[in-house]
Each structure stands twice: as C-alpha cells, then as structure tokens.
Scaffold this motif. Structure first.
Motif, PDB file in Angstrom:
ATOM      1  N   ARG A  88      31.141  37.729  11.807  1.00 18.38           N
ATOM      2  CA  ARG A  88      30.115  37.394  11.039  1.00 18.38           C
ATOM      3  C   ARG A  88      30.474  38.106   9.355  1.00 18.38           C
ATOM      4  O   ARG A  88      30.124  37.068   8.313  1.00 18.38           O
ATOM      5  N   ASN A  89      31.184  38.984   9.576  1.00 19.49           N
ATOM      6  CA  ASN A  89      31.256  39.332   8.245  1.00 19.49           C
ATOM      7  C   ASN A  89      32.487  38.592   7.174  1.00 19.49           C
ATOM      8  O   ASN A  89      32.258  38.959   5.938  1.00 19.49           O
ATOM      9  N   CYS A  90      33.300  38.757   7.644  1.00 19.05           N
ATOM     10  CA  CYS A  90      33.990  37.318   7.203  1.00 19.05           C
ATOM     11  C   CYS A  90      34.354  36.111   7.272  1.00 19.05           C
ATOM     12  O   CYS A  90      34.554  35.711   5.265  1.00 19.05           O
ATOM     13  N   ARG A  91      32.800  35.786   7.767  1.00 15.29           N
ATOM     14  CA  ARG A  91      32.277  34.774   6.938  1.00 15.29           C
ATOM     15  C   ARG A  91      30.855  34.724   5.326  1.00 15.29           C
ATOM     16  O   ARG A  91      31.508  33.889   4.479  1.00 15.29           O
ATOM     17  N   GLU A  92      30.934  35.627   5.736  1.00 14.50           N
ATOM     18  CA  GLU A  92      30.413  36.532   4.648  1.00 14.50           C
ATOM     19  C   GLU A  92      31.363  36.899   3.150  1.00 14.50           C
ATOM     20  O   GLU A  92      30.519  37.383   2.397  1.00 14.50           O
ATOM     21  N   ARG A  93      32.417  36.785   3.346  1.00 13.60           N
ATOM     22  CA  ARG A  93      33.363  37.328   2.463  1.00 13.60           C
ATOM     23  C   ARG A  93      33.532  38.492   2.387  1.00 13.60           C
ATOM     24  O   ARG A  93      33.923  39.370   1.472  1.00 13.60           O
ATOM     25  N   HIS A  94      33.239  38.843   3.462  1.00 21.34           N
ATOM     26  CA  HIS A  94      33.407  40.650   3.318  1.00 21.34           C
ATOM     27  C   HIS A  94      34.747  41.277   4.800  1.00 21.34           C
ATOM     28  O   HIS A  94      34.842  41.468   5.913  1.00 21.34           O
ATOM     29  N   THR A  95      35.571  40.644   3.750  1.00 15.45           N
ATOM     30  CA  THR A  95      36.840  40.935   4.972  1.00 15.45           C
ATOM     31  C   THR A  95      36.609  42.014   5.351  1.00 15.45           C
ATOM     32  O   THR A  95      38.285  42.315   5.946  1.00 15.45           O
ATOM     33  N   GLU A  96      36.754  42.762   4.344  1.00 10.91           N
ATOM     34  CA  GLU A  96      37.140  44.775   4.514  1.00 10.91           C
ATOM     35  C   GLU A  96      36.051  45.094   5.599  1.00 10.91           C
ATOM     36  O   GLU A  96      37.374  45.927   6.076  1.00 10.91           O
ATOM     37  N   VAL A  97      35.739  44.872   6.430  1.00 10.31           N
ATOM     38  CA  VAL A  97      34.976  45.525   7.478  1.00 10.31           C
ATOM     39  C   VAL A  97      35.414  44.352   8.301  1.00 10.31           C
ATOM     40  O   VAL A  97      34.338  43.970   8.962  1.00 10.31           O
ATOM     41  N   CYS A  98      36.134  43.569   9.046  1.00 10.58           N
ATOM     42  CA  CYS A  98      36.162  42.630  10.031  1.00 10.58           C
ATOM     43  C   CYS A  98      35.871  43.084  10.919  1.00 10.58           C
ATOM     44  O   CYS A  98      36.189  43.782  11.419  1.00 10.58           O
ATOM     45  N   LEU A  99      35.016  42.196  11.825  1.00  8.81           N
ATOM     46  CA  LEU A  99      34.450  43.009  13.517  1.00  8.81           C
ATOM     47  C   LEU A  99      35.254  42.742  14.092  1.00  8.81           C
ATOM     48  O   LEU A  99      35.387  43.020  15.526  1.00  8.81           O
ATOM     49  N   ASN A 100      36.447  42.056  14.343  1.00  8.64           N
ATOM     50  CA  ASN A 100      37.687  42.297  14.415  1.00  8.64           C
ATOM     51  C   ASN A 100      39.336  42.506  15.192  1.00  8.64           C
ATOM     52  O   ASN A 100      40.040  42.267  15.971  1.00  8.64           O
ATOM     53  N   ALA A 101      39.022  43.055  13.452  1.00  8.06           N
ATOM     54  CA  ALA A 101      40.598  43.525  13.369  1.00  8.06           C
ATOM     55  C   ALA A 101      40.890  45.552  13.781  1.00  8.06           C
ATOM     56  O   ALA A 101      41.689  45.663  14.214  1.00  8.06           O
ATOM     57  N   ASN A 102      39.030  45.626  14.339  1.00  8.82           N
ATOM     58  CA  ASN A 102      39.357  46.837  14.829  1.00  8.82           C
ATOM     59  C   ASN A 102      38.830  47.388  16.571  1.00  8.82           C
ATOM     60  O   ASN A 102      37.703  47.548  16.364  1.00  8.82           O
ATOM     61  N   GLU A 103      39.555  47.235  17.497  1.00  5.11           N
ATOM     62  CA  GLU A 103      39.042  47.308  18.398  1.00  5.11           C
ATOM     63  C   GLU A 103      38.222  48.852  18.826  1.00  5.11           C
ATOM     64  O   GLU A 103      37.211  49.133  19.574  1.00  5.11           O
ATOM     65  N   GLU A 104      39.059  49.683  18.468  1.00  4.15           N
ATOM     66  CA  GLU A 104      38.588  51.293  18.700  1.00  4.15           C
ATOM     67  C   GLU A 104      37.523  51.665  17.773  1.00  4.15           C
ATOM     68  O   GLU A 104      36.129  52.586  17.575  1.00  4.15           O
ATOM     69  N   LEU A 105      37.228  51.352  16.257  1.00  4.00           N
ATOM     70  CA  LEU A 105      36.420  51.403  15.323  1.00  4.00           C
ATOM     71  C   LEU A 105      35.134  50.777  15.385  1.00  4.00           C
ATOM     72  O   LEU A 105      33.949  50.981  15.662  1.00  4.00           O
ATOM     73  N   GLY A 106      35.137  48.898  16.199  1.00  2.00           N
ATOM     74  CA  GLY A 106      34.781  48.335  15.740  1.00  2.00           C
ATOM     75  C   GLY A 106      34.028  47.702  15.076  1.00  2.00           C
ATOM     76  O   GLY A 106      33.694  46.326  14.494  1.00  2.00           O
ATOM     77  N   PHE A 107      34.510  47.948  13.355  1.00  3.48           N
ATOM     78  CA  PHE A 107      35.162  46.979  12.431  1.00  3.48           C
ATOM     79  C   PHE A 107      35.903  47.643  10.978  1.00  3.48           C
ATOM     80  O   PHE A 107      36.909  48.765  12.224  1.00  3.48           O
ATOM     81  N   CYS A 108      36.693  47.192  10.060  1.00  2.00           N
ATOM     82  CA  CYS A 108      37.373  47.507   9.257  1.00  2.00           C
ATOM     83  C   CYS A 108      39.018  47.884  10.164  1.00  2.00           C
ATOM     84  O   CYS A 108      39.538  48.829  10.187  1.00  2.00           O
ATOM     85  N   GLY A 109      39.898  46.378   9.283  1.00  2.00           N
ATOM     86  CA  GLY A 109      40.990  46.958  10.474  1.00  2.00           C
ATOM     87  C   GLY A 109      42.121  46.856   9.389  1.00  2.00           C
ATOM     88  O   GLY A 109      41.908  46.070   7.987  1.00  2.00           O
TER      89      GLY A 109
END
Length: 398
Positions: A88-109
């Motif tokens: 959802r975040n990437c689709r909304e151009r919020h690539t700084e808080v991608c929901l799939n790039a950081n499994e430990e935190l849950g967002f932000c890789g």
C-alpha cells in the motif's frame, strides 16, 4: 571502520531466501553520507560487521529470472530506500516506509543502515531486490559517466535536500533557512534555487562549509555565534524580518556547534527548536535529518530514552506545519536526473566539492569527513569513473 573480504553477493534476501526479482550490481560509485557518520560515531545502533553504504550507483552484471526491464550492462542509480513496489505505501509513493522491506520493524528498509538487514554498497558488488521497480536507469552510458559526479547524488542526498524543500513548501520567491551546510544541506540549497526561492540562508558552525555556500551565492549564518540565529537572519532580510517562509533540517540528531562557541544547547532538539523560532506564522518545515530512538550515544538522559524537549507549546500558536522522515527517493529522482542531464543544476559540482577516492582510501576518508571536511567523498571501487585521485584531500579539512 575496516575493509573486509566478503563473498560475491547472492540473489538472496537477508533471511537467506532466494529472490528472482533482484540483480547484482558492479558498483560504479558509492558515496560516504553524513548519515553514515551517525553510525560511525556510535549515534545510530548497528550490528558489527554490517556493510555500510546507502548511496549507490552501479552496472548490472547479473539478473534474476523474474527481472524483465533491467538488463545486464545497464548503469543505474539505486534509491537508498528498499521498496517492493506492491504494498500500500509503495503504491502511494511512500517508498521510504515500504511494508515488505523490513520484516523485523514491519516497515522502512534501507541499505547499509540496520533497517531490514540489507547490506550496503560500499563494496565492489551489491544486491538490489525488486530491481524492475527500484532502479533508475541511465539510458546513455557515455552521458552518465560524463556527469557521474552529479548523478551519483541521486541515490540520496539530492532527492533528500529537494524533499526537505518541497515539504517546507519552498516556491517562487520563498525565503528559506537551511540548517546544516554539509552535503545534504548544500543539496537543499541547490534544490531551493531550482524551486525558485529568493533568499536562501544556510546555517553551519563550520567556516569551510560556510565558505563553499557563500561562493555559490547563498547567505550564511553561524549558529555557534553569540548572536542568535534569528538576529542573524534579520540582519540579512532587513529590520523587522526575523522570520523565513520555509525551514529545512539537514542536521538531525547529531547537532553540534550550536549556541555561543558551540558549547551550549548541543542536544538533539536544538535544530528543530531553532527552526520553530525562525519560521513565520503558518510557515512550514521539512525535517529529513535523521532521528532515532536507537541512539546509544545521545547527549542527554531524555534523548537516550528516545525523547526530545521540543519547544512546541510556544510554537503552537504560529500554526506551523512540518513533515519528518526519510525522503521517498523515487518520488523525485527521475525529475532531478533530467535537471542534471539538461544542465539545469550546473552549480552542483562546485557546491558539493566532490572528491572521488578508491575503496582502499574509504576508512581514512570517514575520519576526514567526521572531522569537518567540506568535501563530498565518492568511492569508485573499480576505477570506472577515471576520477580517482583527481582531488587533494589533504587540503579539504575544515
């Protein structure tokens, strides 16, 4: 900080699972960033042995089976945000808080920043996942190599400076205060100029960095002076003009040199408090400077708890607005690439004061940069730019 011998990277995620949407890059340039210094200085927690480097440009040498658009031989800029392109975040151009790039935190890789386990690119080769989505290709190889000093900035600091200005609503005729004259602050000044600002004021306690900014035609203030920043701004703008339209934080948590002789108010919140003081009523602030609650070297007990003593109650009546967080690089990098390729930002090279170095010189460059050098250090691990050794680092320390 030390050089390490590492295996050639595999098409695997940080958990060791094979990924076919990734590529391996042969690094063309990888920059030392002020954010790297937060780790280097013990101000942003990171595991031992982590590969540094989130400002990367490289040539594709291997592609996964699911990569369709990126080809071997392409030279590409790598946004420092790791982003999948489908959440959802990437689709909304919020690539700084991608929901799939950081499994430990849950967002932000991010690469090389203890955010998701993705290794950095201050190396000979690196892995880039979700390559079709993430990579910005330079279509003309010769043109890209000719302008590589400026194009290497697209991975982070130029979009970050630009993002800070956009979030501060910088536009035609704006007056702007930029906290910090490091490479990000200088990119913010160049971005404010591109966006049409009138008076661009940059604050820094480092005289060598202030000199670079002055030579580029911008105004400067010294936050370590006994004269408050607001008074210095008034001296520039004219009597009764103590406020600016926009303010951008390009310092973050590691504030120093603030207050008379640089000895007081050296706390994490100093820059934001200054910006709230100098912003006009209904003005805006962009805060891309790094803050974290993983700061083992914080200067106060409050900061060590991940908290800050903001002067927000007194600023509330001004109706200020601010946006904080990492820059979503992909929101801006293509447009800024075009501005560079069409010579709309010719002042970047002298303003950034870039020195290209070998990977062997990187450890020493970290120390020089930490000590206040006005240089922007760019590592060329393979000698692909032909620019290694063209600067004199011994003359760069501020």
């Amino acid at each position: 900080m030390a050089l390490q011998n590492q295996d050639y990277p595999k098409l695997q995620d940080p958990q060791g699972r094979k990924i076919e949407h990734g590529v391996i890059l042969k690094i063309v340039t990888t920059n030392i960033c002020g954010s790297d210094l937060h780790i280097y200085n013990g101000r942003f927690a990171a595991p031992g042995g982590m590969l540094m480097g989130h400002e990367n440009t490289g040539e594709v040498v291997e592609v996964g089976a699911h990569v369709e658009r990126v080809k071997v031989g392409d030279i590409c800029s790598v946004p420092f945000n790791v982003a999948c392109g489908t959440c959802r975040n990437c689709r909304e151009r919020h690539t700084e808080v991608c929901l799939n790039a950081n499994e430990e935190l849950g967002f932000c890789g991010a690469y090389g920043f203890n955010l998701g386990g993705w290794q950095g690119g201050q190396a000979e080769y690196m892995l880039v996942p979700w390559a079709d989505f993430q990579l910005l290709r330079f279509l003309d190889r010769d043109q890209a190599m000719e302008k590589i000093r400026d194009l290497t900035l697209l991975s982070d600091i130029l979009p970050t400076g630009y993002h800070g200005c956009v979030e501060a609503r910088v536009g035609t005729g704006s007056t702007v205060y930029i906290a910090g004259a490091g490479p990000v602050g200088r990119c913010a000044a160049a971005s404010a100029q591109l966006l049409g600002a009138s008076c661009i004021i940059v604050g820094d306690s480092n005289p060598a960095r202030r000199e670079l900014v002055t030579q580029a035609g911008y105004e400067v203030v010294d936050p370590s002076s006994a004269t408050p920043v607001a008074d210095q701004i008034e001296a520039i703008l004219g009597t009764g003009s103590r406020w600016v339209d926009a303010a951008v934080d390009c310092v973050g948590l590691e504030c120093h040199g603030n207050g008379p002789n640089g000895c007081s108010h050296n706390v994490e919140e100093a820059v934001i408090n200054t910006m709230m003081e100098v912003i006009r009523p209904a003005g805006a602030m962009g805060i891309p400077g790094v803050y974290t609650d993983q700061d083992p070297g914080a200067p106060t007990d409050l900061n060590k708890q991940g908290l800050m003593a903001l002067g927000f109650p007194g600023a509330w009546v001004k109706s200020p607005s601010f946006t904080a967080g990492q820059c979503p690089v992909m929101r801006y990098n293509r447009e800024l690439m075009m501005a560079i390729l069409w010579d709309r930002m010719p002042y970047l090279t002298p303003l950034l004061n870039t020195e290209v170095i070998s990977l062997d010189d990187a450890v020493d460059a970290y120390e020089v940069f930490r000590d206040g050098s006005p240089k922007k250090f760019v590592i060329d691990p393979h000698g692909m730019t032909g620019l290694v050794g063209t600067g004199d680092r011994s003359q760069s320390a501020g």
